[in-house]
Design a protein around this motif. Structure first.
Motif, PDB file in Angstrom:
ATOM      1  N   GLU A   1       0.842  -1.205   0.000  1.00 27.22           N
ATOM      2  CA  GLU A   1       0.000   0.000   0.000  1.00 27.22           C
ATOM      3  C   GLU A   1       0.874   1.251   0.000  1.00 27.22           C
ATOM      4  OE1 GLU A   1      -3.252  -0.006  -0.583  1.00 27.22           O
ATOM      5  OE2 GLU A   1      -3.059  -2.182  -0.679  1.00 27.22           O
ATOM      6  N   ALA A   2       1.990   1.211   0.720  1.00 26.79           N
ATOM      7  CA  ALA A   2       2.912   2.354   0.751  1.00 26.79           C
ATOM      8  C   ALA A   2       3.510   2.606  -0.636  1.00 26.79           C
ATOM      9  CB  ALA A   2       4.019   2.116   1.776  1.00 26.79           C
TER      10      ALA A   2
ATOM     11  N   GLU B   1       4.255  -9.103  -9.938  1.00 28.47           N
ATOM     12  CA  GLU B   1       4.217 -10.077  -8.838  1.00 28.47           C
ATOM     13  C   GLU B   1       4.263  -9.375  -7.478  1.00 28.47           C
ATOM     14  OE1 GLU B   1       6.399 -13.970 -10.828  1.00 28.47           O
ATOM     15  OE2 GLU B   1       7.621 -12.487  -9.778  1.00 28.47           O
ATOM     16  N   VAL B   2       5.126  -8.369  -7.359  1.00 27.59           N
ATOM     17  CA  VAL B   2       5.240  -7.647  -6.088  1.00 27.59           C
ATOM     18  C   VAL B   2       3.942  -6.897  -5.794  1.00 27.59           C
ATOM     19  CG1 VAL B   2       6.388  -5.695  -4.936  1.00 27.59           C
ATOM     20  CG2 VAL B   2       7.762  -7.462  -6.064  1.00 27.59           C
ATOM     21  N   LEU B   3       3.457  -6.125  -6.754  1.00 26.19           N
ATOM     22  CA  LEU B   3       2.260  -5.311  -6.517  1.00 26.19           C
ATOM     23  C   LEU B   3       1.003  -6.162  -6.331  1.00 26.19           C
ATOM     24  CD1 LEU B   3       2.874  -2.267  -8.885  1.00 26.19           C
ATOM     25  CD2 LEU B   3       3.298  -2.449  -6.424  1.00 26.19           C
ATOM     26  N   ASN B   4       1.004  -7.377  -6.874  1.00 22.56           N
ATOM     27  CA  ASN B   4      -0.129  -8.292  -6.683  1.00 22.56           C
ATOM     28  C   ASN B   4       0.077  -9.238  -5.505  1.00 22.56           C
ATOM     29  OD1 ASN B   4      -1.632  -7.233  -8.834  1.00 22.56           O
ATOM     30  ND2 ASN B   4      -0.495  -8.465 -10.300  1.00 22.56           N
ATOM     31  N   ARG B   5       1.126  -8.973  -4.733  1.00 26.00           N
ATOM     32  CA  ARG B   5       1.430  -9.717  -3.501  1.00 26.00           C
ATOM     33  C   ARG B   5       1.767 -11.189  -3.738  1.00 26.00           C
ATOM     34  NH1 ARG B   5      -0.314  -6.296   0.666  1.00 26.00           N
ATOM     35  NH2 ARG B   5      -1.697  -4.680  -0.084  1.00 26.00           N
ATOM     36  N   ARG B   6       2.288 -11.503  -4.914  1.00 29.16           N
ATOM     37  CA  ARG B   6       2.700 -12.883  -5.176  1.00 29.16           C
ATOM     38  C   ARG B   6       4.189 -13.078  -4.936  1.00 29.16           C
ATOM     39  NH1 ARG B   6      -1.205 -12.365  -9.382  1.00 29.16           N
ATOM     40  NH2 ARG B   6       0.369 -11.948 -10.949  1.00 29.16           N
ATOM     41  N   ARG B   7       4.913 -11.985  -4.743  1.00 32.91           N
ATOM     42  CA  ARG B   7       6.349 -12.050  -4.472  1.00 32.91           C
ATOM     43  C   ARG B   7       6.662 -11.015  -3.399  1.00 32.91           C
ATOM     44  NH1 ARG B   7      11.358 -13.180  -7.056  1.00 32.91           N
ATOM     45  NH2 ARG B   7      10.313 -14.044  -8.878  1.00 32.91           N
ATOM     46  N   GLY B   8       7.468 -11.415  -2.439  1.00 36.96           N
ATOM     47  CA  GLY B   8       7.896 -10.491  -1.395  1.00 36.96           C
ATOM     48  C   GLY B   8       8.998  -9.564  -1.886  1.00 36.96           C
ATOM     49  N   LEU B   9       9.242  -8.539  -1.123  1.00 38.71           N
ATOM     50  CA  LEU B   9      10.311  -7.597  -1.455  1.00 38.71           C
ATOM     51  C   LEU B   9      11.654  -8.162  -1.003  1.00 38.71           C
ATOM     52  CD1 LEU B   9       8.602  -4.300  -0.247  1.00 38.71           C
ATOM     53  CD2 LEU B   9       9.033  -4.964  -2.615  1.00 38.71           C
ATOM     54  N   SER B  10      12.647  -8.086  -1.875  1.00 43.66           N
ATOM     55  CA  SER B  10      14.004  -8.509  -1.510  1.00 43.66           C
ATOM     56  C   SER B  10      14.705  -7.332  -0.827  1.00 43.66           C
ATOM     57  CB  SER B  10      14.788  -8.920  -2.753  1.00 43.66           C
ATOM     58  OG  SER B  10      15.063  -7.777  -3.549  1.00 43.66           O
ATOM     59  N   ILE B  11      15.820  -7.602  -0.194  1.00 42.57           N
ATOM     60  CA  ILE B  11      16.600  -6.543   0.443  1.00 42.57           C
ATOM     61  C   ILE B  11      16.999  -5.492  -0.595  1.00 42.57           C
ATOM     62  CG2 ILE B  11      18.788  -6.024   1.617  1.00 42.57           C
ATOM     63  CD1 ILE B  11      16.740  -7.391   3.408  1.00 42.57           C
ATOM     64  N   GLU B  12      17.395  -5.936  -1.776  1.00 45.50           N
ATOM     65  CA  GLU B  12      17.787  -4.985  -2.821  1.00 45.50           C
ATOM     66  C   GLU B  12      16.610  -4.106  -3.240  1.00 45.50           C
ATOM     67  OE1 GLU B  12      19.693  -4.854  -7.311  1.00 45.50           O
ATOM     68  OE2 GLU B  12      19.636  -6.751  -6.237  1.00 45.50           O
ATOM     69  N   MET B  13      15.421  -4.708  -3.382  1.00 47.03           N
ATOM     70  CA  MET B  13      14.232  -3.930  -3.739  1.00 47.03           C
ATOM     71  C   MET B  13      13.928  -2.900  -2.653  1.00 47.03           C
ATOM     72  SD  MET B  13      11.557  -6.782  -5.061  1.00 47.03           S
ATOM     73  CE  MET B  13      12.046  -8.128  -6.094  1.00 47.03           C
ATOM     74  N   ILE B  14      14.025  -3.333  -1.389  1.00 46.44           N
ATOM     75  CA  ILE B  14      13.752  -2.434  -0.262  1.00 46.44           C
ATOM     76  C   ILE B  14      14.727  -1.261  -0.286  1.00 46.44           C
ATOM     77  CG2 ILE B  14      13.875  -2.237   2.264  1.00 46.44           C
ATOM     78  CD1 ILE B  14      12.697  -5.143   2.325  1.00 46.44           C
TER      79      ILE B  14
ATOM     80  N   GLU C   1      11.652   1.069   7.299  1.00 48.64           N
ATOM     81  CA  GLU C   1      10.893   0.433   8.382  1.00 48.64           C
ATOM     82  C   GLU C   1       9.525  -0.042   7.888  1.00 48.64           C
ATOM     83  OE1 GLU C   1       8.969   1.707  12.663  1.00 48.64           O
ATOM     84  OE2 GLU C   1      10.768   2.739  11.991  1.00 48.64           O
ATOM     85  N   VAL C   2       8.897   0.730   7.030  1.00 55.47           N
ATOM     86  CA  VAL C   2       7.604   0.341   6.445  1.00 55.47           C
ATOM     87  C   VAL C   2       7.801  -0.819   5.474  1.00 55.47           C
ATOM     88  CG1 VAL C   2       5.777   1.097   4.859  1.00 55.47           C
ATOM     89  CG2 VAL C   2       6.471   2.562   6.753  1.00 55.47           C
ATOM     90  N   LEU C   3       8.836  -0.737   4.644  1.00 58.71           N
ATOM     91  CA  LEU C   3       9.047  -1.742   3.599  1.00 58.71           C
ATOM     92  C   LEU C   3       9.404  -3.121   4.151  1.00 58.71           C
ATOM     93  CD1 LEU C   3      10.965   0.502   1.067  1.00 58.71           C
ATOM     94  CD2 LEU C   3       8.637  -0.398   0.813  1.00 58.71           C
ATOM     95  N   ILE C   4      10.020  -3.191   5.329  1.00 56.61           N
ATOM     96  CA  ILE C   4      10.402  -4.506   5.865  1.00 56.61           C
ATOM     97  C   ILE C   4       9.263  -5.182   6.612  1.00 56.61           C
ATOM     98  CG2 ILE C   4      12.854  -3.966   6.009  1.00 56.61           C
ATOM     99  CD1 ILE C   4      12.489  -3.626   9.042  1.00 56.61           C
ATOM    100  N   ARG C   5       8.169  -4.467   6.845  1.00 58.14           N
ATOM    101  CA  ARG C   5       7.017  -5.072   7.523  1.00 58.14           C
ATOM    102  C   ARG C   5       6.406  -6.170   6.658  1.00 58.14           C
ATOM    103  NH1 ARG C   5       4.255  -3.041  11.461  1.00 58.14           N
ATOM    104  NH2 ARG C   5       2.274  -3.520  10.520  1.00 58.14           N
ATOM    105  N   PRO C   6       5.787  -7.153   7.288  1.00 61.83           N
ATOM    106  CA  PRO C   6       5.103  -8.175   6.485  1.00 61.83           C
ATOM    107  C   PRO C   6       3.938  -7.541   5.728  1.00 61.83           C
ATOM    108  CG  PRO C   6       5.110  -8.768   8.830  1.00 61.83           C
ATOM    109  CD  PRO C   6       5.685  -7.393   8.702  1.00 61.83           C
ATOM    110  N   THR C   7       3.676  -8.047   4.526  1.00 60.58           N
ATOM    111  CA  THR C   7       2.506  -7.551   3.793  1.00 60.58           C
ATOM    112  C   THR C   7       1.271  -8.224   4.390  1.00 60.58           C
ATOM    113  OG1 THR C   7       2.629  -9.290   2.143  1.00 60.58           O
ATOM    114  CG2 THR C   7       3.833  -7.263   1.654  1.00 60.58           C
ATOM    115  N   ARG C   8       0.117  -7.696   4.070  1.00 65.06           N
ATOM    116  CA  ARG C   8      -1.122  -8.267   4.625  1.00 65.06           C
ATOM    117  C   ARG C   8      -1.241  -9.758   4.303  1.00 65.06           C
ATOM    118  NH1 ARG C   8      -4.432  -3.656   2.729  1.00 65.06           N
ATOM    119  NH2 ARG C   8      -3.870  -2.027   4.158  1.00 65.06           N
ATOM    120  N   GLN C   9      -0.855 -10.137   3.113  1.00 66.54           N
ATOM    121  CA  GLN C   9      -0.911 -11.553   2.711  1.00 66.54           C
ATOM    122  C   GLN C   9      -0.012 -12.388   3.629  1.00 66.54           C
ATOM    123  OE1 GLN C   9       0.774 -12.255  -1.115  1.00 66.54           O
ATOM    124  NE2 GLN C   9       0.654 -14.449  -0.936  1.00 66.54           N
TER     125      GLN C   9
END
Length: 126
Positions: A61-62, A89-102, A114-122
């Protein structure tokens, strides 16, 4: 000036305190009105922390919010996240964010790490 100060225990107390803060706004620090404003602000802050707490946003969402703010498309995220498929995949919540993406999202879009490392709702549902 209003009556004696008292704790903010209810929504009615909260609304009254907010109204008084609005009336006192701009009072000079160190004056009786300024001191009252400081005390009311503290009482309001304590009440809000207990009753109006806001959780940090979901990472996806962020990202979507920042895209909307900056008028970015999914294509604009490709240099930050990866291929078109990866962005989807990321925006549809099928893939998590990697450290590089964050790191990239934080550095290039200014989204709090801090927001980006939180678990997504899924992830939280799993």
């Amino acid at each position: 000036m209003a009556t004696d100060l008292k704790p903010v225990r209810s929504e009615a107390d909260y609304e009254a305190a907010l109204a008084e803060v609005e009336r006192l706004w701009g009072a000079k620090s160190g004056t009786p009105k300024g001191d009252r404003l400081d005390v009311l602000a503290t009482l309001i802050e304590v009440y809000e922390e207990k009753h109006h707490r806001m959780d940090p946003p979901d990472p996806i969402e962020a990202i979507k919010f920042r895209m909307e703010q900056q008028g970015l498309s999914r294509k604009d995220l490709e240099p930050i996240i990866g291929t078109r498929g990866r962005v989807a995949e990321v925006l549809n919540r099928r893939r998590g964010l990697s450290i590089e993406m964050i790191r990239n999202l934080h550095e290039q879009l200014g989204i709090s790490a801090e927001v980006l490392i939180r678990p997504t709702r899924q992830d939280e549902a799993a």
